[in-house]
Design a protein around this motif. Structure first.
Motif, PDB file in Angstrom:
ATOM      1  N   VAL A 195       0.616  -0.989  -0.073  1.00  0.00           N
ATOM      2  CA  VAL A 195      -0.019  -0.511   0.220  1.00  0.00           C
ATOM      3  C   VAL A 195       1.368   1.276   0.060  1.00  0.00           C
ATOM      4  O   VAL A 195       2.128   1.051   0.834  1.00  0.00           O
ATOM      5  N   GLY A 196       0.939   1.933  -1.021  1.00  0.00           N
ATOM      6  CA  GLY A 196       1.605   3.106  -0.831  1.00  0.00           C
ATOM      7  C   GLY A 196       2.571   3.332  -2.338  1.00  0.00           C
ATOM      8  O   GLY A 196       2.926   3.773  -2.557  1.00  0.00           O
ATOM      9  N   VAL A 199      -3.511   8.171  -9.405  1.00  0.00           N
ATOM     10  CA  VAL A 199      -2.962   9.445  -8.038  1.00  0.00           C
ATOM     11  C   VAL A 199      -4.048  10.426  -8.309  1.00  0.00           C
ATOM     12  O   VAL A 199      -4.652  10.864  -9.316  1.00  0.00           O
ATOM     13  N   SER A 200      -3.095  11.615  -7.605  1.00  0.00           N
ATOM     14  CA  SER A 200      -3.835  12.572  -7.606  1.00  0.00           C
ATOM     15  C   SER A 200      -3.848  13.519  -8.987  1.00  0.00           C
ATOM     16  O   SER A 200      -2.840  13.327  -9.414  1.00  0.00           O
ATOM     17  N   TYR A 206      -0.395   5.851 -10.781  1.00  0.00           N
ATOM     18  CA  TYR A 206      -0.600   4.545 -10.453  1.00  0.00           C
ATOM     19  C   TYR A 206      -0.282   4.684  -9.620  1.00  0.00           C
ATOM     20  O   TYR A 206       1.054   4.755  -9.087  1.00  0.00           O
ATOM     21  N   GLN A 207      -0.750   3.879  -8.347  1.00  0.00           N
ATOM     22  CA  GLN A 207      -0.682   4.076  -6.897  1.00  0.00           C
ATOM     23  C   GLN A 207      -1.715   2.747  -5.974  1.00  0.00           C
ATOM     24  O   GLN A 207      -2.724   2.583  -6.247  1.00  0.00           O
ATOM     25  N   MET A 208      -1.024   2.250  -5.880  1.00  0.00           N
ATOM     26  CA  MET A 208      -1.179   1.045  -4.859  1.00  0.00           C
ATOM     27  C   MET A 208      -2.094   1.411  -3.367  1.00  0.00           C
ATOM     28  O   MET A 208      -1.468   1.878  -2.336  1.00  0.00           O
ATOM     29  N   THR A 209      -3.080   1.546  -3.525  1.00  0.00           N
ATOM     30  CA  THR A 209      -4.431   1.371  -1.956  1.00  0.00           C
ATOM     31  C   THR A 209      -4.497   0.266  -1.161  1.00  0.00           C
ATOM     32  O   THR A 209      -4.561  -0.641  -1.633  1.00  0.00           O
ATOM     33  N   GLU A 210      -5.216   0.499  -0.084  1.00  0.00           N
ATOM     34  CA  GLU A 210      -5.627  -0.312   0.880  1.00  0.00           C
ATOM     35  C   GLU A 210      -6.800  -1.463  -0.319  1.00  0.00           C
ATOM     36  O   GLU A 210      -7.495  -2.460   0.251  1.00  0.00           O
ATOM     37  N   ASN A 211      -7.969  -0.841  -1.717  1.00  0.00           N
ATOM     38  CA  ASN A 211      -8.738  -1.497  -2.430  1.00  0.00           C
ATOM     39  C   ASN A 211      -7.870  -2.071  -3.469  1.00  0.00           C
ATOM     40  O   ASN A 211      -9.083  -1.898  -4.916  1.00  0.00           O
ATOM     41  N   TRP A 268      -5.068  -0.725  -7.087  1.00  0.00           N
ATOM     42  CA  TRP A 268      -4.752   0.579  -7.727  1.00  0.00           C
ATOM     43  C   TRP A 268      -5.356   1.144  -8.336  1.00  0.00           C
ATOM     44  O   TRP A 268      -6.833   1.084  -8.291  1.00  0.00           O
ATOM     45  N   ALA A 269      -4.934   2.615  -7.603  1.00  0.00           N
ATOM     46  CA  ALA A 269      -6.538   3.384  -8.242  1.00  0.00           C
ATOM     47  C   ALA A 269      -5.413   5.049  -8.672  1.00  0.00           C
ATOM     48  O   ALA A 269      -3.717   4.579  -9.004  1.00  0.00           O
TER      49      ALA A 269
END
Length: 571
Positions: free
Chosen positions: A301-302, A318-319, A308-313, A315-316
């Protein structure tokens, strides 16, 4: 042929006679020495007489020349061994004596063998000197065989270069089988087959070896060395064709597997028997090799792999990025597993508004030139339009720089001021409505619009000016009508139409102009008065007597009297 003896010493200005010299006969002509001749060597001016040698003056030669003979009737013909049309002409010899000159007969000549004949294929030994109207046999020459044909020398041939007329026989080339077949072939009874290690369909053909003196030989073709099939040029990280690299030529099978980290079935590749094409690929079945992405996609995570960035849910984006993420697995050039992400794009503002010319005049969109994603702007009415306000928006997370705003337009009404000064023909009524001014007719209409500079303009239409009717064109030149009161009769008015002196009449008529007339070419509506003409003045008594109007002395006819007008409308 010509006798000039009478012209020896002819003087200037004199003429002389030119005669035919025996044995020629014909009419004489005259030769003239010009009167102004000063040249003693100049020939006279003359026309040659028509001189002929009569056949009776030409005795037959004691011995017929070679190639000719005299027939019983006195005519000449070609002799034996000659051909042609014998022609006898009576001509003078070196001593000017008449003699027969013969021509037209040529010696018969044998035909020649055509130079284009194939000397290796055709035997023309019987055709060396074929006389006219004879033939010879043309045969196939060994190693060719076939039915012979005939060559003919045409009758009456006198051309020593004339070739024989022939149809070439159909000759088929034969050749012996080789005692030792070439590499790749072996004898199988009366036929040939490909030797071991070779494949194909053997074919034999006979060829002529011209350089070896017309000797035929057999050539074999069609057998080629057996070849190993080529490994398909596919993704080397996905498919394992290593078992096929050692497959033997000329028909074999091998296993096709998936190469790690791909997983799938094990299938077989097939190289057909007798293959001689080294570029032919194996026939194979796809083992459906796929890579499991779960392990490759794992990251803490992070972890950021921009954008792209890894989150708890999972890949998402980035800002300042947005989109729908797609994930796939592949391999690097070194066949190491790699994760490929796609779908995230920068968040951008919406595109500037594109307005039609009418919208550009109507709406003020200055606040909507630069609208960020997720924000709004106000659209107002632009002078000379009046109205309310509307809000347009750029949707959140917009990643399309060509996307237009979600437009909302206010209701705008165009306001026009009265033109100053007012155009001719228009006025305001007591109720404030537009109407036609005095002296004009129609239905007044107003239109409020804008010009290219977006300025409000009030356009007034529908009113036309009342105009006078014209005197009927067909009646203007009539002598008996007086139109003096009708020069400018306005719509709804009338004028009197009278007789013009010297015409007279007790009545007058009225000409009217229709109500509401706006066409200056409209003629008056009228009826012609009844007008008669009165003649005055004394009668010309030079031709007529004044009393009973009879013809005067020296004149004839029946006297009649009529009152008329001349071209100046005079009675």
């Amino acid at each position: 042929q010509y006798d000039f003896s009478a012209c020896v010493g002819v003087k200037a200005g004199s003429d002389c006679e030119v005669r035919c010299k025996p044995p020629y006969v014909g009419l004489a002509t005259r030769a003239l020495c010009p009167s102004n001749n000063f040249d003693a060597g100049a020939p006279p001016l003359w026309q040659p007489p028509a001189c002929d040698l009569p056949g009776s003056q030409c005795p037959a030669p004691a011995t017929a020349p070679e190639g000719y003979r005299l027939r019983g009737g006195g005519d000449w013909e070609c002799g034996r061994g000659y051909h042609g049309q014998a022609v006898a002409r009576c001509q003078p010899d070196a001593s000017c004596r008449a003699a027969i000159v013969l021509s037209g007969c040529l010696p018969l000549m044998p035909c020649t063998v055509p130079p284009t004949l194939d000397a290796c294929q055709f035997d023309v030994s019987d055709c060396s000197r074929v006389r006219p109207d004879n033939y010879c046999q043309v045969r196939c020459k060994d190693p060719y065989f076939g039915a012979p044909s005939v060559a003919t020398c045409l009758p009456g041939n006198t051309d020593r270069a004339k070739p024989l007329l022939l149809v070439e026989p159909t000759c088929e080339l034969t050749c012996p089988k080789p005692v030792f077949p070439p590499k790749g072939y072996e004898i199988n009874g009366d036929f040939f087959r490909c030797a071991p290690g070779y494949g194909g369909e053997p074919r034999a053909r006979c060829v002529m070896d011209i350089g070896a003196g017309c000797i035929s030989r057999m050539e074999l073709e069609g057998c080629l060395p057996l070849q190993r099939c080529a490994v398909p040029q596919l993704d080397r990280c996905r498919y394992d064709f290593s078992a096929c690299a050692a497959a033997r030529p000329g028909g074999s099978t091998c296993e096709v597997r998936c190469r790690q980290p791909y997983q799938g079935l094990t299938t077989r590749a097939f190289c057909p028997p007798g293959n001689t094409d080294a570029s032919r690929e194996f026939n194979w079945t796809d083992p459906h090799c796929e890579m499991q992405c779960d392990e490759v996609a794992k990251a803490p995570v992070g972890y950021v792999q921009h954008p792209y960035q890894m989150t708890e849910n999972g890949w998402a984006c980035v800002s300042n990025h947005a989109g729908s993420i797609s994930m796939s697995c592949t391999t690097s050039p070194d066949c190491y597993p790699e994760l490929q992400l796609s779908g995230c794009f920068p968040v951008v503002r919406c595109a500037e508004p594109l307005l039609t010319p009418l919208q550009f005049c109507m709406f003020d969109v200055t606040q909507c030139i630069y609208v960020l994603s997720g924000t709004t702007c106000n659209v107002t009415c632009k002078d000379p339009y009046v109205g309310g306000l509307a809000t347009s928006s750029c949707p959140p997370k917009n990643t399309d720089p060509t996307r237009m705003l979600d437009w909302r337009f206010p209701r705008c009404q165009l306001e026009c001021k009265d033109p100053d000064p007012l155009p001719d023909g228009y006025a305001r009524s007591q109720f404030g409505q537009w109407e036609c001014a005095e002296g004009y007719v129609g239905l007044a209409r107003s239109t409020c619009t804008t010009n290219l500079a977006c300025e409000a303009i009030l356009l007034l239409t529908g009113c036309d000016k009342l105009v006078a009717c014209q005197v009927p064109p067909e009646a203007v030149s009539v002598c008996e009508i007086d139109w003096s009161d009708c020069t400018a009769v306005m719509p709804g008015s009338a004028c009197e139409v009278r007789c013009k002196p010297p015409w007279y009449g007790a009545n007058t008529t009225v000409a009217t102009c229709p109500q509401g007339n706006i066409d200056p070419a409209t003629p008056l509506d009228w009826e012609a008065p009844e007008c008669g003409v009165v003649c005055s003045g004394e009668i010309n008594t030079t031709r007529y007597t004044a009393i009973e109007f009879q013809c005067a002395e020296g004149w004839g006819g029946r006297a009649a009297r009529a009152c008329g007008v001349n071209g100046r409308c005079e009675a």
